[in-house]
Design a protein around this motif. Structure first.
Motif, short mmCIF file in Angstrom:
data_model
loop_
_atom_site.label_atom_id
_atom_site.label_comp_id
_atom_site.label_asym_id
_atom_site.label_seq_id
_atom_site.Cartn_x
_atom_site.Cartn_y
_atom_site.Cartn_z
N PHE A 66 6.87 -1.72 5.18
CA PHE A 66 7.81 -2.73 4.73
C PHE A 66 8.01 -3.67 5.90
O PHE A 66 8.12 -3.22 7.04
CB PHE A 66 9.14 -2.07 4.35
CG PHE A 66 9.72 -2.55 3.04
CD1 PHE A 66 10.50 -3.68 2.97
CD2 PHE A 66 9.47 -1.84 1.89
CE1 PHE A 66 11.03 -4.12 1.79
CE2 PHE A 66 10.00 -2.26 0.67
CZ PHE A 66 10.78 -3.41 0.62
N ASP A 67 8.03 -4.99 5.64
CA ASP A 67 8.13 -5.91 6.76
C ASP A 67 8.81 -7.20 6.32
O ASP A 67 8.91 -7.49 5.12
CB ASP A 67 6.75 -6.22 7.34
CG ASP A 67 6.81 -6.70 8.79
OD1 ASP A 67 7.92 -6.73 9.35
OD2 ASP A 67 5.77 -7.05 9.34
N ASP A 68 9.27 -7.98 7.31
CA ASP A 68 9.99 -9.22 7.04
C ASP A 68 9.22 -10.44 7.50
O ASP A 68 9.57 -11.56 7.17
CB ASP A 68 11.35 -9.20 7.75
CG ASP A 68 12.08 -7.90 7.53
OD1 ASP A 68 12.09 -7.43 6.38
OD2 ASP A 68 12.62 -7.34 8.50
N TRP A 69 8.19 -10.26 8.30
CA TRP A 69 7.37 -11.36 8.78
C TRP A 69 5.99 -10.81 9.06
O TRP A 69 5.82 -9.64 9.38
CB TRP A 69 7.98 -12.03 10.00
CG TRP A 69 8.30 -11.12 11.14
CD1 TRP A 69 9.09 -10.01 11.12
CD2 TRP A 69 7.84 -11.24 12.48
NE1 TRP A 69 9.17 -9.44 12.36
CE2 TRP A 69 8.40 -10.17 13.23
CE3 TRP A 69 7.02 -12.15 13.14
CZ2 TRP A 69 8.17 -9.99 14.58
CZ3 TRP A 69 6.79 -11.97 14.49
CH2 TRP A 69 7.36 -10.90 15.19
N ARG A 70 4.98 -11.64 8.98
CA ARG A 70 3.61 -11.14 8.91
C ARG A 70 2.91 -11.05 10.26
O ARG A 70 1.73 -11.34 10.38
CB ARG A 70 2.79 -12.04 7.97
CG ARG A 70 3.30 -12.02 6.54
CD ARG A 70 2.36 -12.77 5.63
NE ARG A 70 2.90 -12.91 4.29
CZ ARG A 70 2.27 -13.52 3.29
NH1 ARG A 70 1.08 -14.05 3.50
NH2 ARG A 70 2.82 -13.62 2.10
N TRP A 71 3.60 -10.59 11.29
CA TRP A 71 2.95 -10.44 12.58
C TRP A 71 1.81 -9.43 12.51
O TRP A 71 0.82 -9.53 13.24
CB TRP A 71 3.96 -10.02 13.64
CG TRP A 71 4.54 -8.65 13.39
CD1 TRP A 71 5.68 -8.36 12.72
CD2 TRP A 71 4.00 -7.40 13.81
NE1 TRP A 71 5.89 -7.01 12.68
CE2 TRP A 71 4.87 -6.40 13.35
CE3 TRP A 71 2.85 -7.02 14.52
CZ2 TRP A 71 4.64 -5.04 13.58
CZ3 TRP A 71 2.62 -5.68 14.75
CH2 TRP A 71 3.51 -4.70 14.28
N SER A 72 1.92 -8.44 11.60
CA SER A 72 0.92 -7.36 11.55
C SER A 72 -0.43 -7.83 11.01
O SER A 72 -1.41 -7.08 11.07
CB SER A 72 1.45 -6.20 10.69
OG SER A 72 1.76 -6.65 9.39
N GLN A 73 -0.48 -9.06 10.50
CA GLN A 73 -1.78 -9.57 10.06
C GLN A 73 -2.75 -9.74 11.23
O GLN A 73 -3.96 -9.82 11.04
CB GLN A 73 -1.61 -10.93 9.36
CG GLN A 73 -1.14 -12.05 10.27
CD GLN A 73 -0.91 -13.35 9.53
OE1 GLN A 73 -1.82 -13.86 8.88
NE2 GLN A 73 0.30 -13.87 9.59
N TYR A 74 -2.19 -9.76 12.45
CA TYR A 74 -3.03 -9.94 13.63
C TYR A 74 -3.46 -8.60 14.24
O TYR A 74 -4.14 -8.57 15.26
CB TYR A 74 -2.27 -10.76 14.68
CG TYR A 74 -1.82 -12.09 14.15
CD1 TYR A 74 -2.75 -13.09 13.86
CD2 TYR A 74 -0.48 -12.35 13.90
CE1 TYR A 74 -2.34 -14.32 13.35
CE2 TYR A 74 -0.06 -13.58 13.40
CZ TYR A 74 -1.00 -14.55 13.13
OH TYR A 74 -0.59 -15.77 12.62
N VAL A 75 -3.05 -7.48 13.62
CA VAL A 75 -3.45 -6.16 14.09
C VAL A 75 -4.71 -5.75 13.33
O VAL A 75 -4.67 -5.55 12.11
CB VAL A 75 -2.33 -5.13 13.86
CG1 VAL A 75 -2.77 -3.76 14.34
CG2 VAL A 75 -1.05 -5.57 14.59
N GLN A 76 -5.81 -5.64 14.02
CA GLN A 76 -7.10 -5.34 13.40
C GLN A 76 -7.33 -6.31 12.23
O GLN A 76 -7.25 -7.52 12.39
CB GLN A 76 -7.16 -3.88 12.98
CG GLN A 76 -7.13 -2.91 14.16
CD GLN A 76 -7.33 -1.48 13.76
OE1 GLN A 76 -7.79 -1.15 12.68
NE2 GLN A 76 -6.95 -0.58 14.67
N ASP A 77 -7.56 -5.76 11.04
CA ASP A 77 -7.77 -6.62 9.86
C ASP A 77 -6.49 -6.81 9.06
O ASP A 77 -6.54 -7.26 7.92
CB ASP A 77 -8.87 -6.03 8.97
CG ASP A 77 -10.23 -6.05 9.65
OD1 ASP A 77 -10.50 -7.02 10.39
OD2 ASP A 77 -11.00 -5.10 9.45
N GLY A 78 -5.35 -6.47 9.65
CA GLY A 78 -4.07 -6.60 8.96
C GLY A 78 -3.61 -5.28 8.36
O GLY A 78 -4.39 -4.33 8.20
#
Length: 341
Positions: free
Chosen positions: A276-288
């Protein structure tokens, strides 16, 4: 001699500033006769007289709104406030932001201070499980919107704006079952009596029961990274079949990723990973990372819009009923697909 204030009255009468404010405004609510008598005696003894400007303040709008967030260091709170401010500032309102730090007593003190300043309305991300904590706001007829979190017994006459936490997580569980996952390991971190994460857990548990998956929960609370590493490592080592690891809040995902890196666990090869997240910073981790994404800014905007409706419903002379404009609003949670599952 310095001018007597309602804070002086509260201290001498051994009651809260909010109680004195309600007494002076004639909003006695459930106030006992003994308390009313003690305040009146203190007012008489200290010769307290509200100023003409203060009397006008109680009759007219102050154009100030109070906002209490649970954790100002969380990105969610910043985005939530941004949405609130974007609606209230163009409407001519100043916004007082306060941080309860996930503590009920601190939140109570902030409510007292804001009510004493006769704010035109309050938006609160609540910490208490019981709505009785917020009754002084209702007694003062102050417009109120609860946002993000849900108290157990909130009256239908009081507004709330929340995300679709439970159903979105139930649908997530069904998706994981369809993909062949047999185990759900859910990692949460709750710092107050009430949290949106409880509904997320309920939604996942419902899906697990319906689709015959094993579901285990890890409550990180205030434990450090070493503790979380041991819990996740031990849990995963005892499971057979495909497992999905689910982080129920964005900041916790940082810690989960650190644990997986240390343990040498890969996703999606070894486990599935969802957050669960509020902003998409994790899209930059590996392939998201596969996300359930709520929109804190939209939560804030919708809460502010309803608060403005309540303020208008009450009117400039504060004689109307603000709660006639109350609404219960549930906003959708978006799915951001990625190959992490």
């Amino acid at each position: 001699m310095a001018k007597v204030t309602i804070a002086d009255i509260a201290r001498e009468a051994q009651v809260s500033v909010t109680t004195v404010s309600r007494f002076i405004n004639g909003n006695y609510g459930k106030m006992s006769q003994t308390t009313r008598n003690r305040i009146q005696q203190t007012v008489d003894r200290l010769e307290y007289r509200p100023s003409a400007s203060a009397r006008r303040m109680r009759q007219q709008s102050t154009h100030v709104v109070g906002v209490i967030v649970a954790d100002i260091s969380n990105v969610f709170s910043s985005l939530l406030f941004n949405g609130i401010y974007a609606e209230l500032q163009p409407a001519g309102y100043d916004v007082m932001l306060m941080n309860s730090n996930n503590a009920i007593e601190q939140e109570h003190g902030e409510i007292d201070r804001l009510l004493a300043q006769e704010v035109d309305g309050l938006i609160i991300q609540p910490n208490s499980r019981r709505f009785a904590t917020y009754e002084p706001i209702i007694s003062s007829r102050t417009p109120l919107v609860m946002v993000d979190r849900e108290t157990a017994d909130q009256p239908e006459t009081v507004s709330k704006v929340v995300s679709d936490n439970e159903d979105s997580c139930r649908r997530l569980g069904e998706t994981l079952a369809d993909l062949g996952y047999e185990n759900l390991v859910v990692v949460s971190r709750t710092r107050s009596e009430v949290s949106a994460q409880a509904l997320r857990i309920a939604g996942l548990r419902r899906a697990a029961e319906e689709r015959h998956m094993l579901m285990l929960t890890i409550e990180a609370d205030s434990h450090d990274g070493d503790w979380l590493q041991r819990e996740i490592g031990t849990t995963l080592n005892h499971l057979n079949g495909r497992t999905a690891l689910i982080s129920l809040m964005g900041p916790l995902l940082f810690d989960v990723l650190a644990v997986l890196r240390t343990l040498g666990i890969r996703y999606p090869q070894d486990i599935g990973l969802v957050s669960f997240d509020d902003w998409r910073w994790s899209q930059y981790v590996q392939d998201g990372i596969y996300l359930l994404e709520q929109d804190p800014q939209l939560l804030g905007r919708r809460a502010a819009r309803n608060l403005l409706d309540q303020i208008r419903s009450r009117g400039d002379d504060k004689t109307g009923d603000p709660y006639a404009a109350s609404q219960w609003i549930t906003l959708p949670v978006a799915t951001v697909a990625s190959p992490s599952i």
